[in-house]
Design an enzyme around this catalytic site. Sequence first.
Site, PDB file in Angstrom:
ATOM      1  N   ARG A 129     -12.232  -6.705  -5.593  1.00  0.00           N
ATOM      2  CA  ARG A 129     -11.916  -7.302  -4.289  1.00  0.00           C
ATOM      3  C   ARG A 129     -13.205  -7.702  -3.566  1.00  0.00           C
ATOM      4  O   ARG A 129     -14.142  -6.906  -3.464  1.00  0.00           O
ATOM      5  CB  ARG A 129     -11.163  -6.304  -3.401  1.00  0.00           C
ATOM      6  CG  ARG A 129      -9.858  -5.808  -3.965  1.00  0.00           C
ATOM      7  CD  ARG A 129      -9.019  -5.110  -2.899  1.00  0.00           C
ATOM      8  NE  ARG A 129      -9.744  -4.045  -2.207  1.00  0.00           N
ATOM      9  CZ  ARG A 129      -9.235  -3.325  -1.219  1.00  0.00           C
ATOM     10  NH1 ARG A 129      -8.001  -3.569  -0.783  1.00  0.00           N
ATOM     11  NH2 ARG A 129      -9.933  -2.357  -0.645  1.00  0.00           N
ATOM     12  N   ASP A 180       3.057  -3.757   8.547  1.00  0.00           N
ATOM     13  CA  ASP A 180       1.778  -3.043   8.431  1.00  0.00           C
ATOM     14  C   ASP A 180       0.674  -4.100   8.498  1.00  0.00           C
ATOM     15  O   ASP A 180       0.599  -4.980   7.634  1.00  0.00           O
ATOM     16  CB  ASP A 180       1.749  -2.284   7.105  1.00  0.00           C
ATOM     17  CG  ASP A 180       0.455  -1.483   6.911  1.00  0.00           C
ATOM     18  OD1 ASP A 180      -0.568  -1.833   7.542  1.00  0.00           O
ATOM     19  OD2 ASP A 180       0.457  -0.532   6.115  1.00  0.00           O
ATOM     20  N   PHE A 212       0.848  -1.191   0.000  1.00  0.00           N
ATOM     21  CA  PHE A 212       0.000   0.000   0.000  1.00  0.00           C
ATOM     22  C   PHE A 212       0.884   1.242   0.000  1.00  0.00           C
ATOM     23  O   PHE A 212       1.773   1.390   0.833  1.00  0.00           O
ATOM     24  CB  PHE A 212      -0.941   0.004   1.197  1.00  0.00           C
ATOM     25  CG  PHE A 212      -2.025   1.039   1.063  1.00  0.00           C
ATOM     26  CD1 PHE A 212      -3.129   0.802   0.260  1.00  0.00           C
ATOM     27  CD2 PHE A 212      -1.923   2.265   1.690  1.00  0.00           C
ATOM     28  CE1 PHE A 212      -4.123   1.769   0.096  1.00  0.00           C
ATOM     29  CE2 PHE A 212      -2.904   3.235   1.541  1.00  0.00           C
ATOM     30  CZ  PHE A 212      -4.010   2.978   0.744  1.00  0.00           C
ATOM     31  N   TYR A 226     -10.122   0.901  11.172  1.00  0.00           N
ATOM     32  CA  TYR A 226     -11.390   1.011  10.442  1.00  0.00           C
ATOM     33  C   TYR A 226     -11.702  -0.132   9.499  1.00  0.00           C
ATOM     34  O   TYR A 226     -12.731  -0.115   8.839  1.00  0.00           O
ATOM     35  CB  TYR A 226     -11.489   2.348   9.703  1.00  0.00           C
ATOM     36  CG  TYR A 226     -10.356   2.720   8.782  1.00  0.00           C
ATOM     37  CD1 TYR A 226     -10.263   2.186   7.506  1.00  0.00           C
ATOM     38  CD2 TYR A 226      -9.382   3.634   9.180  1.00  0.00           C
ATOM     39  CE1 TYR A 226      -9.236   2.542   6.659  1.00  0.00           C
ATOM     40  CE2 TYR A 226      -8.346   3.994   8.341  1.00  0.00           C
ATOM     41  CZ  TYR A 226      -8.280   3.449   7.084  1.00  0.00           C
ATOM     42  OH  TYR A 226      -7.261   3.811   6.248  1.00  0.00           O
ATOM     43  N   LYS A 227     -10.827  -1.119   9.403  1.00  0.00           N
ATOM     44  CA  LYS A 227     -11.120  -2.263   8.532  1.00  0.00           C
ATOM     45  C   LYS A 227     -11.734  -3.384   9.381  1.00  0.00           C
ATOM     46  O   LYS A 227     -12.881  -3.279   9.807  1.00  0.00           O
ATOM     47  CB  LYS A 227      -9.846  -2.688   7.804  1.00  0.00           C
ATOM     48  CG  LYS A 227      -9.319  -1.605   6.847  1.00  0.00           C
ATOM     49  CD  LYS A 227      -8.048  -2.053   6.141  1.00  0.00           C
ATOM     50  CE  LYS A 227      -7.413  -0.934   5.344  1.00  0.00           C
ATOM     51  NZ  LYS A 227      -8.159  -0.623   4.106  1.00  0.00           N
TER      52      LYS A 227
END
Lengths: 412, 412
Positions: free
Chosen positions: A371, A197, A125, A222-223
């Site tokens: 995804r 990460d 990312f 937040y995931k």
Amino acid sequence: MNRRDEATRLDSHDPLRAMRDAFALPQDRVYLDGNSLGALPRCVSERVRAVVDQQWGRDLITSWNVHGWVNLPLSVGEKIAPLIGAAPGQVVCCDSISVNLFKLLATALGLRPSRRVVLTCAGDFPTDAYMGQGLHSLLGAERCEMRAVGVGELADALDETVAVLMMTEVDFRSGRRHDMRELTAAAHACGALVLWDLAHSAGALPVDLDDCGVDMAVGCGYKFLNGGPGAPAFLYLAQRHHNQVTQPLSGWFGHAAPFAFDPDYRAAPGISAYQAGTPGVIGMQALDAALDLFTGLEPASLRRKSLALTGFFMEGVAADPALAAMEVLTPTEEARRGSQVSLRHPEAHAIAQCLIAAGVIVDFRDPDIVRFGFAPLYNSFTDAAIALQCLSTVLSAGAYANERYRQRAQVT
Amino acid sequence: MNRRDEATRLDSHDPLRAMRDAFALPQDRVYLDGNSLGALPRCVSERVRAVVDQQWGRDLITSWNVHGWVNLPLSVGEKIAPLIGAAPGQVVCCDSISVNLFKLLATALGLRPSRRVVLTCAGDFPTDAYMGQGLHSLLGAERCEMRAVGVGELADALDETVAVLMMTEVDFRSGRRHDMRELTAAAHACGALVLWDLAHSAGALPVDLDDCGVDMAVGCGYKFLNGGPGAPAFLYLAQRHHNQVTQPLSGWFGHAAPFAFDPDYRAAPGISAYQAGTPGVIGMQALDAALDLFTGLEPASLRRKSLALTGFFMEGVAADPALAAMEVLTPTEEARRGSQVSLRHPEAHAIAQCLIAAGVIVDFRDPDIVRFGFAPLYNSFTDAAIALQCLSTVLSAGAYANERYRQRAQVT
């Protein structure tokens, strides 16, 4: 047995089945984007209301002590710790992943003063590399050099110039999971530190930071932790590295005595020094409430469910001739798989738009990836079966060729 | 006319009187700590509920576009801009004051590469100096030196080594307001930039950043802007300095094309490049709603009310023989005064505790200051009169000598 019936059977045997009721999921859609934004836990609505109306509205400034606001970064950190295999005292919740990476990369260079390379994996990312590039632009090439290589070249690239290897455990595009233990050992063998990460790991699969000997980690709220849009991030630094160097974003919340208002910075002991400014209380309370859903759950049970969901979905893709044109990017080997399935198709954007229009919420990643994220706390096998059916219809009917879905909108 | 009657009369003529009803203030207390945490606007409760339950809970990931989450840092920045005298395109809402200071101090050193001194005023809120110290620790003394001097020594200290003068407009201890125009001109005369911390200014008094020729500013959302505990901060950079240097916290939200996932950082044009990571949506939406209360209000009207309130309170202190032992730290000259009144007394901590116990919420600042903050949007003259009366009683009765109030608790 057809796939929908099989899904119903699997759901009825799912030990995490009851957890779905803890979320306020829309009834008319299948949500497979929890790897981008986790769904809303019902307890979060209640908590946020109480924080705003009672704690802030009624108790006002006293809430910093009375309701423990001042300790939230550490107390929320301690709630995250067991999900990532961290013993107490090593995790703090604060800022964003980006800002936390800056603190840790600077720390890594401080801990390895004779080395200057931040080694990363090409395709991770991008904010991770961007923050390293920012540090490089500030310090100059003599003190910080960014080097990105392909996965296959990591072993060769690990040499005595590398201060820190920065890796994302689960690739955001493909859903491929790296071997944390092996890569950590490889980095250590050449004297480098490792920074993981965990954006696509925490809350979806067990992470063993302490056990793997990891030095540093970041992750987001937040995931799969369901802390809400832009929830504060977290940061891990192994105890053995505490109190060695001062992290550069040395704000008052990381001071040993913030309310003494000393003119000089004096770092708090331990992980607390990795705080910078005043914490965002409302967002952090939302995350704190969301984390309560993990209480009493074994991370291994989340992993079993996650692998079963992604496995069921991948089997369905393989078995359907209508989906032959979709290339499966996510590894079939379970140990190498995160909690999403990524499918490649030249018309991926249009296909994603068709699925969303049909009520199956997925996302698109440039240039050609759809995804499907599976959140073990709330996604069901029936969700996966509906998505398969819908995908099959979209591909069979060629609906994605409809021009109105081909217009690219900004999609996050 | 006694002071309570006078207060009633002044309240009845207050053009901002109706604004008080927009806040959910507790009925049984007088809240004079809006300079630390602004009170809860009713519209914020509603907004936060809608953001959590509808935007996040129902619309999920689509809200980044549908509800404009992705643009919040810029759109909230534009709402703050008129309150601080900034033309459009120069303010962004993000991160904390501490983190934003780091970005701007690094920018200042980049814009003045032949200079290395960050000059500050001794006694300013310490996180400002701490962040400079963090930058110094990272860059070394050859590229960044922190120098703190007394107010009276600023003129002499401004020399050709100074890259940037960093000042807080209103001193958090005394409530003294610096002359932004004069100090900015002085800094510019020696070729230095200026960075103003507006934590105690924004929302309480008019700030004229553009008109004063200011280069940079930061401020916070949770004091007089009433954005909630730990609300996101804001950052101003004058247009003439845009696109000159890359700020070091170069996260993906400051990228020119964040969703292209380029491997290399390319700064967005203008102020947008000062974003770092994913914004905290819930907290930023709370601040956005709170800012709506300022729509249609002239900053000058806030200033008139604020000066009238602090003036009324200071007159009351001066007129009451029971308060003779309290030293007034806040300037009587209006141009030199912020929106708080600070009183000094050796037993300040105990006195503050007595006032709080009696329902007058003030705060204490080490070692001997009681602060009375006056928020022009919701505080009334009656609030001030009650506080005066209560303070007089506490001092007359010597209640503060009671040991139970003398124990120091952690007070934020």
